[in-house]
Design a protein around this motif. Structure first.
Motif, PDB file in Angstrom:
ATOM      1  N   GLY A  67      28.902   5.580  41.990  1.00  0.00           N
ATOM      2  CA  GLY A  67      28.470   6.350  43.151  1.00  0.00           C
ATOM      3  C   GLY A  67      27.017   6.170  43.538  1.00  0.00           C
ATOM      4  N   LEU A  68      26.241   5.480  42.724  1.00  0.00           N
ATOM      5  CA  LEU A  68      24.839   5.218  43.058  1.00  0.00           C
ATOM      6  C   LEU A  68      24.766   4.009  43.978  1.00  0.00           C
ATOM      7  N   GLU A  69      23.868   4.087  44.950  1.00  0.00           N
ATOM      8  CA  GLU A  69      23.765   3.055  45.976  1.00  0.00           C
ATOM      9  C   GLU A  69      22.341   2.546  46.102  1.00  0.00           C
ATOM     10  N   ALA A  70      22.241   1.331  46.657  1.00  0.00           N
ATOM     11  CA  ALA A  70      20.946   0.750  47.013  1.00  0.00           C
ATOM     12  C   ALA A  70      20.963   0.458  48.506  1.00  0.00           C
ATOM     13  N   ARG A  71      19.931   0.885  49.199  1.00  0.00           N
ATOM     14  CA  ARG A  71      19.771   0.446  50.588  1.00  0.00           C
ATOM     15  C   ARG A  71      19.235  -0.967  50.538  1.00  0.00           C
ATOM     16  N   ILE A  72      19.787  -1.845  51.344  1.00  0.00           N
ATOM     17  CA  ILE A  72      19.349  -3.233  51.371  1.00  0.00           C
ATOM     18  C   ILE A  72      18.124  -3.320  52.278  1.00  0.00           C
ATOM     19  N   ALA A  73      16.999  -3.769  51.714  1.00  0.00           N
ATOM     20  CA  ALA A  73      15.744  -3.857  52.460  1.00  0.00           C
ATOM     21  C   ALA A  73      15.912  -4.809  53.656  1.00  0.00           C
ATOM     22  N   ARG A  74      15.184  -4.533  54.698  1.00  0.00           N
ATOM     23  CA  ARG A  74      15.308  -5.308  55.938  1.00  0.00           C
ATOM     24  C   ARG A  74      15.167  -6.818  55.729  1.00  0.00           C
ATOM     25  N   PRO A  75      14.148  -7.316  54.997  1.00  0.00           N
ATOM     26  CA  PRO A  75      14.062  -8.770  54.811  1.00  0.00           C
ATOM     27  C   PRO A  75      15.285  -9.357  54.092  1.00  0.00           C
ATOM     28  N   VAL A  76      15.847  -8.591  53.170  1.00  0.00           N
ATOM     29  CA  VAL A  76      17.039  -9.042  52.449  1.00  0.00           C
ATOM     30  C   VAL A  76      18.232  -9.055  53.401  1.00  0.00           C
ATOM     31  N   TYR A  77      18.337  -8.042  54.238  1.00  0.00           N
ATOM     32  CA  TYR A  77      19.414  -7.997  55.229  1.00  0.00           C
ATOM     33  C   TYR A  77      19.315  -9.196  56.168  1.00  0.00           C
ATOM     34  N   TYR A  78      18.096  -9.567  56.559  1.00  0.00           N
ATOM     35  CA  TYR A  78      17.931 -10.731  57.439  1.00  0.00           C
ATOM     36  C   TYR A  78      18.406 -12.013  56.751  1.00  0.00           C
ATOM     37  N   GLU A  79      18.187 -12.120  55.447  1.00  0.00           N
ATOM     38  CA  GLU A  79      18.709 -13.275  54.709  1.00  0.00           C
ATOM     39  C   GLU A  79      20.236 -13.287  54.749  1.00  0.00           C
ATOM     40  N   LEU A  80      20.845 -12.117  54.574  1.00  0.00           N
ATOM     41  CA  LEU A  80      22.306 -12.028  54.643  1.00  0.00           C
ATOM     42  C   LEU A  80      22.791 -12.366  56.056  1.00  0.00           C
ATOM     43  N   ALA A  81      22.086 -11.889  57.069  1.00  0.00           N
ATOM     44  CA  ALA A  81      22.456 -12.186  58.458  1.00  0.00           C
ATOM     45  C   ALA A  81      22.384 -13.681  58.724  1.00  0.00           C
ATOM     46  N   ASP A  82      21.370 -14.365  58.200  1.00  0.00           N
ATOM     47  CA  ASP A  82      21.267 -15.821  58.356  1.00  0.00           C
ATOM     48  C   ASP A  82      22.487 -16.520  57.760  1.00  0.00           C
ATOM     49  N   ILE A  83      22.919 -16.066  56.588  1.00  0.00           N
ATOM     50  CA  ILE A  83      24.113 -16.634  55.944  1.00  0.00           C
ATOM     51  C   ILE A  83      25.337 -16.387  56.827  1.00  0.00           C
ATOM     52  N   ALA A  84      25.480 -15.161  57.316  1.00  0.00           N
ATOM     53  CA  ALA A  84      26.631 -14.805  58.143  1.00  0.00           C
ATOM     54  C   ALA A  84      26.669 -15.634  59.426  1.00  0.00           C
ATOM     55  N   ILE A  85      25.529 -15.808  60.063  1.00  0.00           N
ATOM     56  CA  ILE A  85      25.466 -16.590  61.302  1.00  0.00           C
ATOM     57  C   ILE A  85      25.833 -18.042  61.026  1.00  0.00           C
ATOM     58  N   ALA A  86      25.303 -18.598  59.941  1.00  0.00           N
ATOM     59  CA  ALA A  86      25.589 -19.997  59.595  1.00  0.00           C
ATOM     60  C   ALA A  86      27.073 -20.215  59.309  1.00  0.00           C
ATOM     61  N   GLU A  87      27.731 -19.220  58.742  1.00  0.00           N
ATOM     62  CA  GLU A  87      29.142 -19.384  58.398  1.00  0.00           C
ATOM     63  C   GLU A  87      30.070 -19.061  59.571  1.00  0.00           C
ATOM     64  N   GLY A  88      29.585 -18.333  60.578  1.00  0.00           N
ATOM     65  CA  GLY A  88      30.315 -18.141  61.818  1.00  0.00           C
ATOM     66  C   GLY A  88      31.623 -17.380  61.748  1.00  0.00           C
ATOM     67  N   ARG A  89      31.774 -16.460  60.838  1.00  0.00           N
ATOM     68  CA  ARG A  89      33.005 -15.658  60.732  1.00  0.00           C
ATOM     69  C   ARG A  89      32.992 -14.534  61.773  1.00  0.00           C
ATOM     70  N   ASP A  90      34.181 -14.026  62.077  1.00  0.00           N
ATOM     71  CA  ASP A  90      34.289 -12.891  62.977  1.00  0.00           C
ATOM     72  C   ASP A  90      35.150 -11.826  62.311  1.00  0.00           C
ATOM     73  N   PRO A  91      34.633 -10.644  62.003  1.00  0.00           N
ATOM     74  CA  PRO A  91      33.271 -10.200  62.295  1.00  0.00           C
ATOM     75  C   PRO A  91      32.265 -10.868  61.354  1.00  0.00           C
ATOM     76  N   ALA A  92      31.025 -10.925  61.808  1.00  0.00           N
ATOM     77  CA  ALA A  92      29.965 -11.536  61.010  1.00  0.00           C
ATOM     78  C   ALA A  92      29.836 -10.817  59.679  1.00  0.00           C
ATOM     79  N   GLY A  93      29.767 -11.599  58.603  1.00  0.00           N
ATOM     80  CA  GLY A  93      29.651 -11.011  57.280  1.00  0.00           C
ATOM     81  C   GLY A  93      29.412 -12.075  56.230  1.00  0.00           C
ATOM     82  N   VAL A  94      29.442 -11.658  54.977  1.00  0.00           N
ATOM     83  CA  VAL A  94      29.182 -12.571  53.864  1.00  0.00           C
ATOM     84  C   VAL A  94      30.257 -12.405  52.790  1.00  0.00           C
ATOM     85  N   TRP A  95      30.481 -13.468  52.058  1.00  0.00           N
ATOM     86  CA  TRP A  95      31.375 -13.462  50.903  1.00  0.00           C
ATOM     87  C   TRP A  95      30.537 -13.339  49.638  1.00  0.00           C
TER      88      TRP A  95
END
Length: 183
Positions: free
Chosen positions: A144-172
């Motif tokens: 039940g404990l969570e971590a908020r993903i810091a903005r720079p880390v989220y941008y790294e994940l977004a770059d991965i998602a954009i490069a992989e081009g899935r719909d909806p955008a996301g990461v594996w």
């Protein structure tokens, strides 16, 4: 604000994160149910700083120690628990902040390893989901404990998602797919 990240030894590779996660042992807080309860007079601010009696805790080692005895109760409250006592702690948003990510592989074979502001390693996957709440990204850490993903880390994940081009955008990671936008 005291920046504990400056004192962290953040693993550079996913292998180092995975090794640290495998070697990490935590106290069995889920099995401790002490009768003595109270208020710790502590809080974790939204940006990840830990406070005691409204003063920042300056020693990262103390924050790391307290983080190992942090537990989330069924009612959503956070407590610091030992075999002798259970003390409430106010958590303004999430107990942790994911401050770094390492990626290995591509597509469904990708693995994502996160380092938290306490130095804890977490490999995203079925047991450690990445999810959105109020359009902000989070990572399930444990029980039940969570971590908020810091903005720079989220941008790294977004770059991965954009490069992989899935719909909806996301990461594996670890064979699980995590959308990064509300569909």
């Amino acid at each position: 604000m005291i920046d504990t990240r400056a004192t962290l030894d953040i693993p550079a590779t996913l292998a180092e994160i995975a090794q640290a996660a495998a070697e990490r042992t935590l106290p069995p807080v889920e099995s401790w149910h002490p009768e003595r309860t109270g208020d710790s007079e502590m809080r974790i601010a939204r940006e990840g700083t830990w406070f005691h009696q409204d003063a920042p805790i300056p020693r990262p080692e103390m924050v790391r120690l307290f983080s190992t005895i942090l537990r989330r109760e069924p009612d959503g409250a956070h407590v610091l628990v030992t075999p002798a006592e259970k003390l409430t702690i106010l958590v303004e948003d999430a107990a942790f902040i994911a401050v770094a990510v390492a990626s290995e592989g591509e597509g469904e074979a990708r693995r994502l390893g996160f380092t938290l502001n306490t130095g804890d390693p977490v490999i995203a996957g079925p047991g450690h989901a990445i999810f959105l709440r109020d359009e902000a990204p989070y990572l399930h850490v444990r029980a039940g404990l969570e971590a908020r993903i810091a903005r720079p880390v989220y941008y790294e994940l977004a770059d991965i998602a954009i490069a992989e081009g899935r719909d909806p955008a996301g990461v594996w990671s670890e064979g699980a797919y995590f959308p990064l936008i509300d569909a």
